[in-house]
Design an enzyme around this catalytic site. Structure first.
Site, PDB file in Angstrom:
ATOM      1  N   CYS A  12     -12.083 -28.632  10.991  1.00  0.00           N
ATOM      2  CA  CYS A  12     -10.806 -28.060  10.560  1.00  0.00           C
ATOM      3  C   CYS A  12      -9.661 -29.041  10.810  1.00  0.00           C
ATOM      4  CB  CYS A  12     -10.543 -26.753  11.305  1.00  0.00           C
ATOM      5  SG  CYS A  12      -8.993 -25.946  10.841  1.00  0.00           S
ATOM      6  N   ASP A  46       0.860  -1.178   0.000  1.00  0.00           N
ATOM      7  CA  ASP A  46       0.000   0.000   0.000  1.00  0.00           C
ATOM      8  C   ASP A  46       0.901   1.233   0.000  1.00  0.00           C
ATOM      9  OD1 ASP A  46      -2.130   1.662   0.098  1.00  0.00           O
ATOM     10  OD2 ASP A  46      -2.719   1.203   2.141  1.00  0.00           O
ATOM     11  N   ASP A  89      -7.900  -7.821   1.183  1.00  0.00           N
ATOM     12  CA  ASP A  89      -6.944  -7.827   2.288  1.00  0.00           C
ATOM     13  C   ASP A  89      -7.648  -7.326   3.538  1.00  0.00           C
ATOM     14  OD1 ASP A  89      -5.785  -5.013   3.432  1.00  0.00           O
ATOM     15  OD2 ASP A  89      -6.607  -4.763   1.414  1.00  0.00           O
ATOM     16  N   CYS A 149      -6.104 -27.243  15.469  1.00  0.00           N
ATOM     17  CA  CYS A 149      -7.288 -28.062  15.750  1.00  0.00           C
ATOM     18  C   CYS A 149      -6.938 -29.535  15.941  1.00  0.00           C
ATOM     19  CB  CYS A 149      -8.302 -27.907  14.619  1.00  0.00           C
ATOM     20  SG  CYS A 149      -9.111 -26.285  14.614  1.00  0.00           S
ATOM     21  N   CYS A 164      -6.361 -28.042  10.634  1.00  0.00           N
ATOM     22  CA  CYS A 164      -5.119 -27.289  10.856  1.00  0.00           C
ATOM     23  C   CYS A 164      -4.352 -27.864  12.043  1.00  0.00           C
ATOM     24  CB  CYS A 164      -5.409 -25.799  11.066  1.00  0.00           C
ATOM     25  SG  CYS A 164      -6.031 -25.357  12.709  1.00  0.00           S
ATOM     26  N   HIS A 220      -4.790 -20.633  13.223  1.00  0.00           N
ATOM     27  CA  HIS A 220      -6.074 -21.235  12.841  1.00  0.00           C
ATOM     28  C   HIS A 220      -6.889 -20.308  11.943  1.00  0.00           C
ATOM     29  CE1 HIS A 220     -10.056 -23.036  13.015  1.00  0.00           C
ATOM     30  NE2 HIS A 220     -10.489 -21.828  13.338  1.00  0.00           N
TER      31      HIS A 220
END
Length: 396
Positions: free
Chosen positions: A311, A100, A273, A316, A313, A342
């Site tokens: 999930c 940015d 974003d 988890c 991940c 997560h």
């Protein structure tokens, strides 16, 4: 092969693979990889995504991250970035980077800046040092950073601004965009313009039309998700997108909740974003297939379930809600690290499902499911009173 693209980047930086309604499945070609869109970009304002290492980000599916040219230019300073050979090397990140320009700081640092048609005089909130940022300087800074996608310097103003203020900011944004384009970027970099216009449909439409006539690689919708009603966000985005070139990528700046993303994807937006997933994590919030959960809540003190049963991940698979609740209760940094891991993993998987739904022609079904899930669970967020249109905490 284009002369502007020496590292196997095709002349066309963006291609649309398929479309369902206004939703598009595409590919974005950069010097640091080819990325499928729609895509979510986590925010690393100060050359880091908070509480995450670069290698962790890569492992969980991050493709492009966002950094901020103004903040990095001030601290650590361009000379430090140059010593490393650019922003990618500085933060040990091999994926894409969008920077940015500093335009958002016109909004967020309004007590520390003075605007003129020539540029913006910033007084650093850190040490009082002064920086006069012009469109040309913004381009030079982002050349040094070596980002894959460069944003023009624009005038972002509060959504409640008057018509006259919005018109003046739009005019200035257009002039600065032309100056950025004239100054140019490196061969491998893409340059995106930013449409402004405040809360006014005619200005939004005029801004998109004007910028579309110029040779930018992509276009962003700026100045939204700043506290306006959600329906206003959708309305103004639709008006803007309808005037942008079909064949160029469209980027909504600052939108990052699942509901916001899926709604805007159906309007034809390709890139997003937000600090939302990481900020939510640092305040004890988790994104799940059931909606947002506030793991700080006493109800999770003895809960042996993972954050999200669906999930897979690392968090988890290994930690319970009770354990993370304990970490939050004791103020342990690990709580934020686990929840950040997560939440970002969830967002990248969410974007995979979004892309799949477009490919299979089921994006409208997914939109309805996501809206239902997150609207019904709104009362279980970290603190509903502090969440704005994009559900980002205004107190933080």
């Amino acid at each position: 092969m284009s002369e502007r693209s020496p590292n196997n980047v095709p002349e066309s930086r963006f291609e649309i693979i398929c479309q369902h309604g206004s939703a598009r499945l595409g590919r974005l070609f950069t010097a640091h990889g080819v990325f499928e869109t729609p895509i979510f970009m986590p925010v690393g304002t100060n050359a880091n995504v908070k509480l995450m290492r670069s290698d962790e980000l890569k492992k969980i599916g991050a493709g492009i991250i966002l950094s901020n040219a103004y903040h990095v230019a001030v601290r650590p300073g361009l000379e430090v970035i140059e010593l490393h050979g650019g922003l990618h090397e500085f933060m040990a990140w091999s994926g894409g980077i969008l920077t940015d320009s500093g335009g958002f700081q016109l909004f967020s640092l309004k007590e520390f800046r003075k605007i003129s048609d020539d540029g913006v005089l910033f007084v650093s909130p850190y040490d009082g040092s002064k920086l006069f940022l012009t469109p040309e300087m913004s381009m030079e800074i982002q050349k040094v950073l070596g980002s894959d996608i460069v944003m023009v310097l624009d005038h972002c103003l509060p959504i409640e601004s008057s018509y006259k203020e919005a018109l003046d900011a739009m005019r200035r944004t257009h002039e600065w965009a032309k100056r950025c384009l004239k100054h140019g970027v490196k061969e491998q970099q893409m340059l995106f313009a930013i449409a402004q216009g405040g809360a006014f449909e005619d200005l939004r439409k005029a801004s998109a039309q004007f910028l579309s006539q110029l040779a930018f690689d992509g276009f962003a919708i700026g100045g939204l998700s700043l506290g306006e009603p959600f329906e206003k966000t959708l309305q103004l985005t639709h008006v803007t997108v309808s005037e942008l070139p079909w064949e160029k990528p469209r980027y909504f700046m600052g939108g990052g909740s699942p509901k916001t993303i899926i709604e805007l994807v159906t309007l034809g937006v390709d890139m997003f974003d937000s600090v939302y997933p990481t900020r939510l994590a640092r305040h004890g919030g988790a994104l799940t297939s059931l909606g947002r959960l506030n793991i700080k809540s006493a109800r999770y003190k003895k809960d042996l379930s993972p954050i999200d049963e669906r999930c897979d991940c690392l968090v988890c698979q290994n930690y319970t809600r009770a354990y993370i609740h304990h970490l939050l209760n004791r103020g342990e940094a690990l709580a934020g690290m686990l929840l950040t891991h997560h939440n970002l993993y969830y967002m990248f998987k969410f974007m995979e499902f979004v892309r799949k739904s477009i490919k299979e022609g089921k994006v409208e079904e997914m939109r309805k499911e996501v809206v239902k899930t997150y609207e019904e669970r709104r009362g279980n967020c970290v603190d509903p009173s502090t969440f704005d249109v994009d559900m980002s905490c205004r107190r933080c």
